[in-house]
Design a protein around this motif. Structure first.
Motif, PDB file in Angstrom:
ATOM      1  N   ILE A  23     -25.266 -27.760 -26.649  1.00 43.62           N
ATOM      2  CA  ILE A  23     -23.838 -27.441 -26.753  1.00 43.62           C
ATOM      3  C   ILE A  23     -23.147 -28.494 -27.619  1.00 43.62           C
ATOM      4  O   ILE A  23     -23.360 -29.700 -27.440  1.00 43.62           O
ATOM      5  CB  ILE A  23     -23.189 -27.397 -25.350  1.00 43.62           C
ATOM      6  N   GLY A  24     -22.320 -28.034 -28.566  1.00 43.44           N
ATOM      7  CA  GLY A  24     -21.493 -28.929 -29.367  1.00 43.44           C
ATOM      8  C   GLY A  24     -20.063 -28.867 -28.857  1.00 43.44           C
ATOM      9  O   GLY A  24     -19.587 -27.794 -28.476  1.00 43.44           O
ATOM     10  N   LYS A  73     -27.991 -30.941 -22.543  1.00 42.81           N
ATOM     11  CA  LYS A  73     -27.862 -31.860 -23.682  1.00 42.81           C
ATOM     12  C   LYS A  73     -26.659 -31.431 -24.530  1.00 42.81           C
ATOM     13  O   LYS A  73     -26.566 -30.264 -24.930  1.00 42.81           O
ATOM     14  CB  LYS A  73     -29.119 -31.811 -24.562  1.00 42.81           C
ATOM     15  N   VAL A  74     -25.763 -32.367 -24.789  1.00 45.46           N
ATOM     16  CA  VAL A  74     -24.560 -32.052 -25.570  1.00 45.46           C
ATOM     17  C   VAL A  74     -24.414 -33.043 -26.727  1.00 45.46           C
ATOM     18  O   VAL A  74     -24.924 -34.159 -26.669  1.00 45.46           O
ATOM     19  CB  VAL A  74     -23.270 -32.103 -24.705  1.00 45.46           C
ATOM     20  N   VAL A  75     -23.705 -32.597 -27.763  1.00 47.14           N
ATOM     21  CA  VAL A  75     -23.284 -33.522 -28.818  1.00 47.14           C
ATOM     22  C   VAL A  75     -21.772 -33.345 -28.956  1.00 47.14           C
ATOM     23  O   VAL A  75     -21.274 -32.235 -29.090  1.00 47.14           O
ATOM     24  CB  VAL A  75     -24.057 -33.313 -30.144  1.00 47.14           C
ATOM     25  N   GLY A 103     -29.334 -28.166 -33.486  1.00 49.88           N
ATOM     26  CA  GLY A 103     -29.876 -27.189 -32.537  1.00 49.88           C
ATOM     27  C   GLY A 103     -28.900 -26.559 -31.554  1.00 49.88           C
ATOM     28  O   GLY A 103     -29.316 -25.809 -30.679  1.00 49.88           O
ATOM     29  N   ILE A 104     -27.581 -26.871 -31.673  1.00 51.96           N
ATOM     30  CA  ILE A 104     -26.661 -26.324 -30.655  1.00 51.96           C
ATOM     31  C   ILE A 104     -26.649 -24.792 -30.675  1.00 51.96           C
ATOM     32  O   ILE A 104     -26.825 -24.166 -31.713  1.00 51.96           O
ATOM     33  CB  ILE A 104     -25.214 -26.871 -30.790  1.00 51.96           C
ATOM     34  N   LYS A 105     -26.437 -24.237 -29.474  1.00 50.04           N
ATOM     35  CA  LYS A 105     -26.410 -22.767 -29.305  1.00 50.04           C
ATOM     36  C   LYS A 105     -24.989 -22.256 -29.042  1.00 50.04           C
ATOM     37  O   LYS A 105     -24.702 -21.071 -29.184  1.00 50.04           O
ATOM     38  CB  LYS A 105     -27.281 -22.352 -28.118  1.00 50.04           C
ATOM     39  N   ASN A 106     -24.105 -23.156 -28.594  1.00 47.29           N
ATOM     40  CA  ASN A 106     -22.705 -22.797 -28.311  1.00 47.29           C
ATOM     41  C   ASN A 106     -21.801 -23.928 -28.752  1.00 47.29           C
ATOM     42  O   ASN A 106     -22.202 -25.097 -28.728  1.00 47.29           O
ATOM     43  CB  ASN A 106     -22.484 -22.561 -26.805  1.00 47.29           C
ATOM     44  N   LEU A 222     -22.152 -19.512 -39.245  1.00 45.82           N
ATOM     45  CA  LEU A 222     -23.447 -19.950 -38.711  1.00 45.82           C
ATOM     46  C   LEU A 222     -23.877 -19.129 -37.494  1.00 45.82           C
ATOM     47  O   LEU A 222     -24.895 -19.420 -36.878  1.00 45.82           O
ATOM     48  CB  LEU A 222     -23.368 -21.433 -38.327  1.00 45.82           C
ATOM     49  N   ARG A 223     -23.064 -18.118 -37.157  1.00 48.37           N
ATOM     50  CA  ARG A 223     -23.330 -17.246 -35.992  1.00 48.37           C
ATOM     51  C   ARG A 223     -23.441 -18.026 -34.692  1.00 48.37           C
ATOM     52  O   ARG A 223     -24.290 -17.759 -33.846  1.00 48.37           O
ATOM     53  CB  ARG A 223     -24.576 -16.401 -36.231  1.00 48.37           C
TER      54      ARG A 223
END
Length: 271
Positions: A23-24, A73-75, A103-106, A222-223
């Motif tokens: 997650i970002g 895991k977050v950034v 690699g973030i998904k959301n 980036l979808r």
């Protein structure tokens, strides 16, 4: 911007230990305390990341923080970039591309904004359902954009419905008033005139700020599914307009911040 630059930035961060975040999170003005909740933190200052823009606004500390929040895991971007600082759209959105490459998904976005909708009050949180781009440009309007994704990006539903529904439920369960509405993004840094506030209301805006929209456009490119909230820090009533007090705005953002942190943490648990 080139693929090679992105690769160098990402390689630097991976080398620092930024390993496959899910997650970002982008934190807005006066909304930096969420990072205190992140465990096992690794920090990278913007001025050390290759090709990264430098932070200039005094309210933004300018670092990427990687770690664990609610078991994920977050950034986290502590400090974002704005047109009013002299950056261009590619600079402003470069960190979103980096987070996606990591690699973030959301993507979670927050900002401080003024309430155009006078049913909304200082200190309220507004879930952004749609936006109006009044910044006079696009972060996708560059020659080699097709190397990074489709040139023409659909924006019929820029904010993820599923995450919005989850946040609405979380707010109800935690007795948090969650307004909903349309965010208008302007260039700034000057605040709006009375006539401009009236115009924004006619256009259909519920809140106004100086960020977020370029980031959302690139995330859609980036979808990446996005959820975004505004902490409403002032009431923009053109008939009773008081001179703006930036310190008060930051204070109100700080007071409302625990509600935003609750919303984001509970949503992270559910993803």
């Amino acid at each position: 911007m080139t693929k090679k630059q992105l690769e160098e930035s990402v390689a630097y961060l991976k080398n620092k230990g930024f390993d496959a975040p899910e997650i970002g999170i982008v934190l807005g003005t006066g909304l930096g305390k969420l990072v205190d909740e992140v465990e096992d933190r690794v920090e990278a200052h913007y001025n050390n990341i290759p090709y990264f823009p430098l932070a200039t606004v005094e309210f933004h500390s300018g670092k990427l923080i990687y770690g664990t929040l609610e078991g994920k895991k977050v950034v986290v971007m502590q400090g974002r970039f704005h047109l009013y600082e002299g950056y261009d759209f590619l600079d402003i959105t470069y960190p979103i591309r980096i987070m996606k490459e990591l690699g973030i998904k959301n993507l979670f976005i927050s900002n401080a904004a003024g309430a155009i909708n006078l049913n909304y009050k200082k200190g309220d949180i507004m879930l952004i359902e749609d936006h109006i781009n009044l910044q006079g440009g696009s972060p996708l309007a560059f020659k080699n954009v097709s190397e990074f994704g489709d040139r023409f990006v659909d924006m019929s539903e820029p904010y993820d419905i599923e995450m919005r529904n989850k946040l609405t439920k979380i707010a109800a369960e935690n007795n948090i008033t969650l307004q909903k509405g349309v965010y208008a993004s302007v260039v700034g840094p000057q605040l709006e005139t009375k006539a401009e506030y009236r115009m924004l209301k006619i256009l259909g805006a519920d809140a106004v700020g100086m960020s977020t929209v370029p980031e959302v456009i690139v995330a859609n490119h980036l979808r990446l599914p996005i959820v975004a909230v505004s902490v409403l820090t002032d009431e923009c009533d053109p008939d009773n307009l008081e001179p703006v007090n930036i310190q008060e705005i930051i204070e109100i953002a700080g007071n409302a911040e625990p509600k935003m942190i609750t919303l984001f943490k509970e949503l992270i648990k559910q993803l």
